[in-house]
Design a protein around this motif. Sequence first.
Motif, mmCIF file in Angstrom:
data_model
loop_
_atom_site.group_PDB
_atom_site.id
_atom_site.type_symbol
_atom_site.label_atom_id
_atom_site.label_comp_id
_atom_site.label_asym_id
_atom_site.label_seq_id
_atom_site.Cartn_x
_atom_site.Cartn_y
_atom_site.Cartn_z
ATOM 1 N N PRO A 101 0.983 -1.216 -0.105
ATOM 2 C CA PRO A 101 0.077 0.129 -0.152
ATOM 3 C C PRO A 101 0.891 1.349 -0.028
ATOM 4 O O PRO A 101 0.360 2.151 -0.494
ATOM 5 N N LEU A 102 2.085 1.438 0.647
ATOM 6 C CA LEU A 102 2.858 2.412 0.661
ATOM 7 C C LEU A 102 3.293 2.708 -0.720
ATOM 8 O O LEU A 102 3.376 3.954 -1.220
ATOM 9 N N VAL A 103 4.044 1.837 -1.388
ATOM 10 C CA VAL A 103 4.273 2.046 -2.985
ATOM 11 C C VAL A 103 3.083 2.497 -3.693
ATOM 12 O O VAL A 103 3.188 3.469 -4.407
ATOM 13 N N HIS A 104 1.792 1.725 -3.389
ATOM 14 C CA HIS A 104 0.872 2.323 -4.225
ATOM 15 C C HIS A 104 0.412 3.941 -3.848
ATOM 16 O O HIS A 104 -0.033 4.673 -4.785
ATOM 17 N N ALA A 105 0.347 3.865 -2.727
ATOM 18 C CA ALA A 105 -0.032 5.250 -2.321
ATOM 19 C C ALA A 105 0.755 6.377 -2.793
ATOM 20 O O ALA A 105 0.395 7.409 -3.309
ATOM 21 N N THR A 106 2.135 6.199 -2.998
ATOM 22 C CA THR A 106 2.913 7.240 -3.719
ATOM 23 C C THR A 106 2.767 7.146 -5.013
ATOM 24 O O THR A 106 2.785 8.378 -5.783
ATOM 25 N N VAL A 107 2.768 6.230 -5.859
ATOM 26 C CA VAL A 107 2.319 6.168 -7.198
ATOM 27 C C VAL A 107 0.914 6.804 -7.346
ATOM 28 O O VAL A 107 1.029 7.566 -8.372
ATOM 29 N N ASP A 108 0.046 6.514 -6.610
ATOM 30 C CA ASP A 108 -1.269 7.105 -6.793
ATOM 31 C C ASP A 108 -1.203 8.565 -6.733
ATOM 32 O O ASP A 108 -1.737 9.537 -7.192
ATOM 33 N N ALA A 120 5.584 12.094 -6.567
ATOM 34 C CA ALA A 120 5.389 12.482 -5.027
ATOM 35 C C ALA A 120 6.729 12.892 -4.595
ATOM 36 O O ALA A 120 6.448 13.626 -3.340
ATOM 37 N N VAL A 121 7.744 13.020 -5.232
ATOM 38 C CA VAL A 121 8.872 13.496 -4.859
ATOM 39 C C VAL A 121 8.887 15.128 -4.710
ATOM 40 O O VAL A 121 8.680 15.804 -5.557
ATOM 41 N N ASP A 122 9.072 15.752 -3.534
ATOM 42 C CA ASP A 122 8.747 17.042 -3.379
ATOM 43 C C ASP A 122 10.065 18.082 -3.998
ATOM 44 O O ASP A 122 9.960 19.319 -4.165
#
Lengths: 148, 271
Positions: free
Chosen positions: A23-30, A84-86
Amino acid sequence: MKLSLPRRLFLALAACAVAMCLPLVHATVDEAHDYAMQAATPFVEQGFTVREDYWNGEVENAQKLAVRHQLFKGNEYAFWLGTAVDDAELELAVYDVKGQPVHMELKSAKNYCSVRVNPPKTGTYTVVFSVKSKKEKGVTWALAYGYR
Amino acid sequence: MNHSFLPRWMSRLSGVICALALSAASAQGEAQKYDAASFPGFVVDEVVVPVPSEIFSVLDKLGEPNWKQELRGVKTPTTTDRYELSLIFGTVVAEGFVAVQAQDKKAVEDIGREVLNLAQSLGLTKAVRPHAQSILDAVEKNDWKAVRKEFDQTQATVRFEMERTRDIDHAQCVSLGGWLRGTASATSVVAKAYNADRAELLNQPMLVEHFSKSITGMSSEAKSNATVAAISKGLTTIRKAMDSQDGNITQEQVTTIRKTSEELLAQILKK
């Protein structure tokens, strides 16, 4: 096949670890896609239709990527790259079959950028992009497009 | 995959948008030439197949096709074969895009219901029902743009659900069915009023090669399906018919593409 208790315990823990990471990976890709959609917002106001299908993933920092895509002469297209990278530095360009750039009006913001394309011919075009970060080893990305 | 165009970021939008300063620049000057042979990065394998309305919108700009004439209705065959159901599902969604062009409320309603029936046969009712309802709601309001968007979302959702359950071959069949129906419709319009600009829209060798490659990579069970095998053969014919030195597609080539895609559709829909 019957598994021993330690082995079953190990497999259960491994499954939990995978389940917790996914879910962490998906959250950031989302999230990368959410930013691509932010880039799309002003285009939608100008009559662009956003496609529901898009490309996304996670790669090594600054890795150049390319996707090949069919464009139709007579439509105007926009491509939106989000991450998602700031602290991202984004690159996005579109090339025709001869490798000549055909994009225009590159716009960049903190987590996203966009380009427009008026394809001179119907055919296959190559979208080249990258996400560069000073801090992250891996970066998430999402590339979406729309037309009008 | 995120299927909602207005997801959770909407709530963050106002704060973020104020904090961002957009910078615009003409990129043409900065970009160098792209050389596939010496490209230092990765080429992403995944191909996003255009929806039929991308090609339809150009045909609209080039003339005024009679889209009502292009409607076929949705009399789908009864089958329990998942490959066939997936192909049929793709054709029905593409039929939805034709119905939107024709702005035919009754046709869209029928297609919306058929989409739900097929989703039930594919075991995807839960994922598809909200889209089917949205299609019916949007057509009620004559919001054709929203209907078009919902058809795109419906196909994306079904493919996503299939991919999520490692059902890749069936997801490819959905795309393939949709592309074949869209192509049959586009070639029909082009053939009725041939000119080079309209015909150029059929210059899609990369997509045909993508579908051929997809079938090659399918399981032996999928490849031995009679309809999938016929499509594989038909794609070779279509690919040859797209051969062109300058991107120009002749009337004869249009006829071949049209005839082949129609034959494949007839096989899918058992007509």
